[in-house]
Structures are given as structure tokens and as C-alpha cells.
Design a protein around this motif. Sequence first.
Motif, short mmCIF file in Angstrom:
data_model
loop_
_atom_site.label_atom_id
_atom_site.label_comp_id
_atom_site.label_asym_id
_atom_site.label_seq_id
_atom_site.Cartn_x
_atom_site.Cartn_y
_atom_site.Cartn_z
N ALA A 258 0.89 -1.05 -0.10
CA ALA A 258 0.04 0.12 0.02
C ALA A 258 0.84 1.12 0.09
O ALA A 258 0.23 2.21 -0.22
N GLN A 259 2.21 1.17 0.35
CA GLN A 259 2.91 2.15 0.39
C GLN A 259 3.46 2.88 -1.15
O GLN A 259 4.34 2.48 -1.49
N THR A 260 2.53 3.72 -1.64
CA THR A 260 2.72 4.18 -3.19
C THR A 260 3.15 5.72 -3.12
O THR A 260 3.68 6.28 -3.85
N THR A 261 3.12 6.45 -1.89
CA THR A 261 3.42 7.70 -1.71
C THR A 261 4.71 8.10 -1.14
O THR A 261 5.29 7.43 -0.12
N THR A 262 5.72 8.81 -1.87
CA THR A 262 7.22 8.86 -1.36
C THR A 262 7.17 10.52 -1.09
O THR A 262 6.56 11.42 -1.63
N PHE A 263 8.09 10.76 0.13
CA PHE A 263 8.19 11.88 0.70
C PHE A 263 9.60 12.26 0.49
O PHE A 263 10.36 11.42 0.63
N VAL B 189 4.25 12.08 10.18
CA VAL B 189 3.74 10.91 10.75
C VAL B 189 4.35 9.66 10.14
O VAL B 189 4.55 8.64 11.00
N ALA B 190 4.18 9.61 8.95
CA ALA B 190 4.56 8.27 8.10
C ALA B 190 5.99 7.90 8.60
O ALA B 190 6.38 6.72 8.51
N SER B 191 7.15 8.73 8.91
CA SER B 191 8.37 8.67 9.13
C SER B 191 8.48 8.05 10.65
O SER B 191 9.66 7.47 10.83
N LEU B 192 7.41 8.09 11.27
CA LEU B 192 7.43 7.63 12.72
C LEU B 192 7.37 6.05 12.75
O LEU B 192 7.65 5.49 13.85
N GLY B 193 6.73 5.54 11.71
CA GLY B 193 6.34 4.14 11.83
C GLY B 193 5.38 3.63 10.46
O GLY B 193 4.97 4.57 10.23
N ALA B 194 5.71 2.48 10.26
CA ALA B 194 4.95 2.00 8.94
C ALA B 194 3.48 2.11 9.10
O ALA B 194 3.08 1.68 10.37
N GLY B 195 2.88 2.26 8.03
CA GLY B 195 1.33 2.48 8.30
C GLY B 195 0.71 2.60 6.82
O GLY B 195 1.56 2.81 5.82
N PRO B 196 -0.72 2.57 6.70
CA PRO B 196 -1.29 2.71 5.25
C PRO B 196 -0.97 4.24 4.75
O PRO B 196 -0.84 5.26 5.47
N ALA B 197 -0.52 4.13 3.25
CA ALA B 197 0.17 5.34 2.66
C ALA B 197 -1.17 5.99 2.04
O ALA B 197 -2.29 5.40 1.78
N ILE B 198 -0.81 7.18 1.62
CA ILE B 198 -1.90 7.91 0.66
C ILE B 198 -1.84 7.11 -0.79
O ILE B 198 -1.01 6.84 -1.15
N PRO B 199 -3.25 6.65 -1.07
CA PRO B 199 -3.28 6.00 -2.25
C PRO B 199 -2.87 6.77 -3.48
O PRO B 199 -3.03 7.86 -3.59
N ASP B 200 -2.45 5.67 -4.60
CA ASP B 200 -2.31 6.18 -5.62
C ASP B 200 -3.50 6.59 -6.55
O ASP B 200 -4.43 6.18 -6.31
#
Length: 263
Positions: free
Chosen positions: A40-45, A123-134
Motif C-alpha cells: 500500500a506504500q505508494t506515496t514517497t516523501f 507521521v509516516a516517518s515515525l512508523g509503517a502504516g497505510p500510505a496515501i493511495p495512488d
Amino acid sequence: MKALSQRRRHPLAALALLLMALLVTGGIYAAASTANEAQAQTTTFTANDVEEGSKLFSANCASCHGMGATGSDAAPSLVGVGAASVDFQVGSGRMPLQMDGPQAQAKPVQFTDEQTRQMAAYVASLGAGPAIPDEEILDASEGDSSNGGELFRVNCAMCHNAAAAGGALTRGKFAPSIDGTSEKHIYEAMVTGPQNMPVFSDANISPEDKQDIIAFLKTIEEQGSPGGADLGSLGPVSEGLFIWVAGLGVIIAFTVWLTSRSS
């Protein structure tokens, strides 16, 4: 060999085997869940997104969620909730919280899309979780609204109403109407489970099925209410009540008119 045979028949052998089976099962489940999250991790920061997001979080969110988003007595930890949760809560105006209550209510959005993205990155950098969808999986025109309608009625209609008009829950809580909700926020709500909503991971409902549900919701949103006033989309309850009240009112008015004519 005799001693080995006795150890095999030890009374705790069954318990040891049970514990081993539980460990193996838990490990397999954890690996499958991690695979689904990774998919699900499709968004990169960028590092700049995370840095700016940290500043915004400290200024606007840390008073409740704590420094480092580890939580406090006032709000839960955000470690591991993922970028999708932040994008939904902040992007829909539910956060920052306006006031204490049974649940956060949508209000005008307080941050720009860029600021929301930066806080989501932090917040995503603090731990794995659902990403913003593509964007590709959010294209309702590619979904099967018929299958989506069936999935919605099975998994969502008991709270959100078969027409997605929302409904009351317990202790002042409610399932909101989905009318007018963006495709992205619908998807994010399914994968993050905000408020009282359960989480529908990819193991429960695949990304393609989520796309079908979005297609169904957008279809009924476009169709509107061809039969006239929807009366809250509550079906025969509100319709029957309207007919009863309106019909009784007409009968009373007609009776009063006849009485006045006879006198």
C-alpha cells in the motif's frame, strides 16, 4: 532412546507444541500484514517534507498528541497510523479537533494540501502504516459499481445506510453521510478506520474491491434521488411516517371544512 521417549511423552509436550503453533501462526500473519502494508506504500516523501511536517506538527498537534506523536492523556499515539490517516483526518477538517465530543466532526479544512502532505510525511516517518493511495486506484470509472454495491451493502450499509446517507450509532456517535466525500478520503477511511469505523485492510477488501466500492458510491451520488425528495434516505420508515402525518392532516382539515360547511 528410552529417556528420549519419556521426554516426548512429557505432560507439557502438548502445551509446548501448542505454543510453537501459535508462534508460527502469528509470524505468518505478521509477515502477511507487513506485505500488505508494503504494497500500500505508494506515496514517497522527501526529507524536506518530513522536516516541515515536524514543524507543523509541533506547532499545531503536539499539545494533544505529544512531542514525537507518542500520545498523551488527551489524544492517542500516532506512531504507525500512516500517512493516509493524517491525510484523511486533517484533509477532511476533522483535525485539529474543534471541541471534545463523542467523535471528531468535519469542519472547514485548516491547512493547505501541501501542509497536510508535509504533516502526513512526518507521521509516516515515525512508523509503517497505510500510505496515501495512488491516483490510479482512485479512478471510479475503472471500478465495477455493481460489485461495489454488493460489497458496500455487506460491509458498510449497517452503519452508513444502504444509500450512504449515514446513520446514528450509540452514545452520541454517528456514521456520517458519504455524499460529496472525495475518492481519496473514501479509500483512506477504509484502510485507516477513523472514529468508530473498522479497518478494512487489503486482506479484508482488496484495493480493486475498494475501487469498486468507490465506483458504486460515486454512481449513486451522480444519480441523486430520481423519485423526488429522499426524506433522509431512510426508506419505508420516513416515507410511511410522511404519508401517515400528511394523510392524517388532510383528513383532519377535510373534517374541519365539512363541519364548518354544515354549520
